[in-house]
Design an enzyme around this catalytic site. Structure first.
Site, PDB file in Angstrom:
ATOM      1  N   SER A  22       3.979   1.960   8.423  1.00 52.58           N
ATOM      2  CA  SER A  22       3.610   0.977   7.402  1.00 52.58           C
ATOM      3  C   SER A  22       4.818   0.475   6.634  1.00 52.58           C
ATOM      4  O   SER A  22       5.722   1.247   6.304  1.00 52.58           O
ATOM      5  CB  SER A  22       2.664   1.621   6.400  1.00 52.58           C
ATOM      6  OG  SER A  22       1.399   1.645   6.940  1.00 52.58           O
ATOM      7  N   HIS A  60       0.816  -1.223   0.000  1.00 49.94           N
ATOM      8  CA  HIS A  60       0.000   0.000   0.000  1.00 49.94           C
ATOM      9  C   HIS A  60       0.850   1.273   0.000  1.00 49.94           C
ATOM     10  O   HIS A  60       0.358   2.344  -0.330  1.00 49.94           O
ATOM     11  CB  HIS A  60      -1.041  -0.019   1.133  1.00 49.94           C
ATOM     12  CG  HIS A  60      -0.531   0.321   2.492  1.00 49.94           C
ATOM     13  ND1 HIS A  60      -0.232  -0.620   3.446  1.00 49.94           N
ATOM     14  CD2 HIS A  60      -0.270   1.514   3.064  1.00 49.94           C
ATOM     15  CE1 HIS A  60       0.168  -0.014   4.549  1.00 49.94           C
ATOM     16  NE2 HIS A  60       0.166   1.279   4.331  1.00 49.94           N
ATOM     17  N   ASP A 117      -0.722  -7.395   1.141  1.00 50.84           N
ATOM     18  CA  ASP A 117      -0.071  -6.092   1.293  1.00 50.84           C
ATOM     19  C   ASP A 117       1.441  -6.279   1.445  1.00 50.84           C
ATOM     20  O   ASP A 117       1.988  -6.141   2.541  1.00 50.84           O
ATOM     21  CB  ASP A 117      -0.682  -5.381   2.512  1.00 50.84           C
ATOM     22  CG  ASP A 117      -0.298  -3.922   2.564  1.00 50.84           C
ATOM     23  OD1 ASP A 117       0.244  -3.422   1.563  1.00 50.84           O
ATOM     24  OD2 ASP A 117      -0.550  -3.294   3.607  1.00 50.84           O
TER      25      ASP A 117
HETATM   26  C1  4AZ Z   1      -1.125   3.578   8.540  1.00 46.26           C
HETATM   27  O1  4AZ Z   1      -1.955   4.410   8.212  1.00 46.26           O
HETATM   28  C2  4AZ Z   1      -1.405   2.654   9.700  1.00 46.26           C
HETATM   29  N1  4AZ Z   1      -2.557   0.637  14.116  1.00 46.26           N
HETATM   30  C3  4AZ Z   1      -0.479   1.699  10.038  1.00 46.26           C
HETATM   31  C4  4AZ Z   1      -0.754   0.846  11.099  1.00 46.26           C
HETATM   32  C5  4AZ Z   1      -1.912   0.951  11.806  1.00 46.26           C
HETATM   33  C6  4AZ Z   1      -2.841   1.916  11.487  1.00 46.26           C
HETATM   34  C7  4AZ Z   1      -2.586   2.779  10.419  1.00 46.26           C
HETATM   35  C8  4AZ Z   1      -2.170   0.011  12.936  1.00 46.26           C
HETATM   36  O2  4AZ Z   1      -0.041   3.511   7.949  1.00 46.26           O
END
Ligand code: 4AZ
Length: 711
Positions: free
Chosen positions: A658, A514, A562
């Site tokens: 992420s 993503h 992902d």
């Molecule tokens: C994000 O937006 C994201 N709590 C990554 C991890 C989590 C929530 C959002 C998990 O990159």
């Protein structure tokens, strides 16, 4: 007597297009008199008016006119328009074409929302990546907005496997035609030209031009023909539309075009080929849409594998040759063959290129400005050792680094330059030995996740991290110790931290798909990988990203699959191995134990409401959560996902983390395993909503497909 002086003026015409993402296409938009068309046209014209009347060119801005509102393969509406500027002639200025385009692009850029390429212009969601704007001709302006009654025509092609004729001719007078071809959404247009009769004058008066748009926009030209021809040629669009202009202003004898067009599906240009044990050519690969000219933008990947390690791959190019890439760009195809770069060029004879490896990975990127001549390549296997009995060294191919002498480098593909050397050359600090073989360059070879030595010895003894400094981490704290997570990478997009990733080899990183979703994000060029970093921005080593491989099943709605692999342009130096180390990939299908304690790390936000990430690398200990419990919490958890966190909330990943690692320490040997990749979750740190991670053990064969030496 009164003397009345009128100021003479010059008009400048610009043709452009952009894609509006928040309005769906309706068939009524094809009718220029319909309420629907007029309403969209008015809105777009108002938006463009606002952009230019508030710009430095406001004094000269006259008007904008929407010429077409069409469907397209990316969704939303594709709007084609003209912009007219008027300037007093006395000023003698030439209008700055780039400035006019930059004004429009800047207004979109400054309104971009979130992580997309879409900006909001007065509520109109415009895709910045779709904007094209060039200076155009007054004559084209008149004929395409309909005030000049020439031979302008629309064709809507709705049926596959049908030849739609496109023919017009005259023996006197003039032909200034614009044929706008539109196919059903999701398909492309192939124009096949049987014959053209025009005056051959380098396109000064007579021409046939094929555009990848519905207006004559110079940068969308697919091809131009300036002389008569009777050889069948065909061209393919990159979207579901095409414009064909035919210009013959002073006809003295039969002039015209005899052609047809078809609706064709988009073709994938990738293949894995198992080459037989018998040497010789056995099959062909070709440029996309062969035997049509291939479009300016394309990417093909082919993988060849021979069944014996003694066989290499031979490629026979027809009227084409590839040579080592120089500093200049490639004009007729950019080839990457087992990590080596080559440029293609057309010639009048066939050439053979041999790769002395049983496993060959080839990527072709079309790099010409216009459509290019179709390519046909025969492939087959050859006996690597047999070729070395030939006296000469084939210098045009593999690994030539310098003079063909006993210098410790294997320059010839058959190793001939290093045979019969009286003195054994010890490998220096820039080289290493492949088993009992001669020296190879170290860079991009040793422990880079790709087998370079015929015996694979360059990838032997390369282990993933057992990093001991992580033992002394502050339990319960949030700041990490410097060097504690040596596989943690910060991925920067256009210079800013955007996602995390993990080092899995000298050359490859693992991250989340993503992070690379969207036109601009999927292009490797704006990305850099930052290694050995503790305080955000202070990396020990930075490499551009050469290639992004997003999992082919990634679903941007559900975040299923992902996962993405990133190939680095520069392998991280071995001298930094104290600070940079790969993390181990789990065994395929490894099951995890719920309750197991693992660590999530990253520079992402520290609270859900924060609007920026952390300066110092953060760590949080989280527990692997039972899959059934996770499914009952979220509902949409697939077997490619796993949950980790603490049910009270508090410890979790968040935006910016992420793509980063969920690292678990294996008890049996103390090695760190990349169990998960930060993927998504309902907010951050909310009670009963743990973080969702990509389950890496489900992707081991997929990872090995691209990084075969990772064991
Ligand atoms: C994000 O937006 C994201 N709590 C990554 C991890 C989590 C929530 C959002 C998990 O990159």
């Amino acid at each position: 007597m009164q003397h009345c002086k009128t100021e003479s003026k010059d008009a400048f015409y610009f043709a452009g297009m952009f894609r509006i993402t928040n309005i769906e296409f309706l068939p009524e938009y094809q009718q220029k008199e319909s309420r629907e068309f007029l309403s969209v046209a008015r809105t777009v014209q108002q938006v463009i008016n606002l952009v230019y009347t508030t710009s430095a060119f406001s004094k000269f801005y006259e008007q904008s006119v929407v010429a077409d509102v069409s469907s397209n393969n990316k969704g939303g509406l594709l709007v084609h328009f003209w912009i007219v500027f008027v300037m007093p002639r006395a000023k003698g200025h030439i209008f700055c074409e780039d400035c006019v385009a930059a004004i429009l692009k800047d207004s979109i850029q400054t309104s971009i929302i979130n992580r997309t390429s879409v900006g909001s212009l007065q509520g109109l969601a415009v895709d910045m990546d779709s904007v094209v704007l060039n200076a155009g001709l007054r004559s084209d302006y008149s004929s395409t907005i309909g005030s000049d009654k020439g031979c302008s025509q629309y064709f809507y092609a709705e049926r596959l496997s049908l030849h739609y004729p496109l023919e017009i001719s005259a023996t006197s007078g003039r032909l200034m035609c614009h044929f706008k071809l539109v196919a059903i959404v999701g398909y492309l247009i192939r124009l096949s030209i049987k014959s053209i009769q025009i005056e051959a004058d380098n396109c000064v008066t007579d021409s046939l031009t094929i555009y990848d748009s519905l207006l004559p926009i110079r940068s969308s030209i697919l091809y131009r023909i300036c002389e008569p021809t009777r050889i069948l040629m065909s061209f393919v669009s990159t979207n579901n539309l095409m414009l064909v202009t035919f210009k013959a202003p002073h006809i003295r004898r039969l002039s015209g075009i005899w052609a047809y067009f078809e609706v064709i599906p988009e073709q994938k240009c990738e293949n894995t080929v198992l080459v037989k044990e018998i040497t010789g050519f056995e099959g062909t690969i070709s440029s996309p849409y062969y035997p049509s000219y291939y479009p300016p933008k394309c990417k093909c990947t082919w993988k060849f594998q021979t069944s014996l390690s003694t066989l290499g791959i031979a490629l026979k190019f027809y009227n084409y040759s590839i040579t080592k890439k120089s500093m200049k760009g490639c004009e007729h195809g950019w080839w990457e063959i087992n990590e080596h770069m080559y440029c293609g060029s057309y010639m009048d004879h066939q050439t053979i290129f041999r790769v002395p490896s049983p496993l060959v990975h080839i990527q072709l990127q079309c790099s010409s400005r216009l459509s290019d001549k179709p390519l046909l390549v025969e492939y087959g296997s050859y006996n690597i050792s047999q070729l070395s009995s030939q006296p000469a060294c084939n210098t045009s191919s593999f690994r030539q680094h310098g003079p063909l002498i006993c210098d410790g480098f294997r320059d010839c593909e058959n190793g001939r330059d290093e045979q019969n050397c009286t003195q054994s050359i010890p490998c220096n600090n820039r080289t290493f030995k492949c088993g009992n073989d001669i020296c190879f360059r170290k860079q991009n070879a040793k422990c880079d996740g790709t087998v370079d030595c015929p015996d694979g010895s360059d990838e032997e003894g390369c282990t993933c991290s057992r990093s001991s400094s992580t033992l002394h981490r502050i339990i319960g704290g949030t700041d990490t110790l410097e060097g504690g997570w040596p596989w943690q990478v910060s991925l920067h997009f256009v210079g800013s931290a955007y996602c995390g990733a993990s080092v899995i080899s000298r050359e490859w990183l693992l991250s989340a798909a993503h992070c690379f979703h969207g036109n601009r994000l999927s292009d490797p060029t704006p990305w850099t990988a930052h290694f050995g970093m503790y305080v955000q921005g202070n990396a020990k080593f930075v490499s551009p990203v050469r290639r992004i491989v997003v999992h082919e099943y990634y679903n941007s709605q559900t975040f299923d699959y992902d996962i993405a692999l990133l190939q680095l342009s520069i392998a991280w130096p071995e001298t930094l191995k104290q600070l940079i180390q790969p993390i181990c990939i789990p065994p395929a299908g490894q099951r995890v134990r719920s309750g197991e304690k693992c660590w999530v790390t990253g520079w992402g936000r520290r609270h859900e409401a924060d609007n920026k990430g952390s300066l110092v690398l953060q760590q949080a200990e989280v527990e692997l959560i039972d899959q059934t419990l996770c499914v009952s919490t979220y509902g949409i958890i697939t077997s490619r996902m796993l949950c980790a966190g603490v049910m009270s909330g508090k410890r979790d990943a968040c935006k910016g983390d992420s793509g980063g690692p969920l690292s678990c320490r294996r008890k049996s040997d103390g090695k760190w395993i990349l169990t998960g990749i930060v993927s998504w979750g309902h907010g951050c740190g909310r009670p009963n909503f743990p973080g969702v991670y990509t389950r890496v053990s489900n992707f081991v064969p997929w990872i090995h497909k691209y990084v075969p030496s990772l064991l």
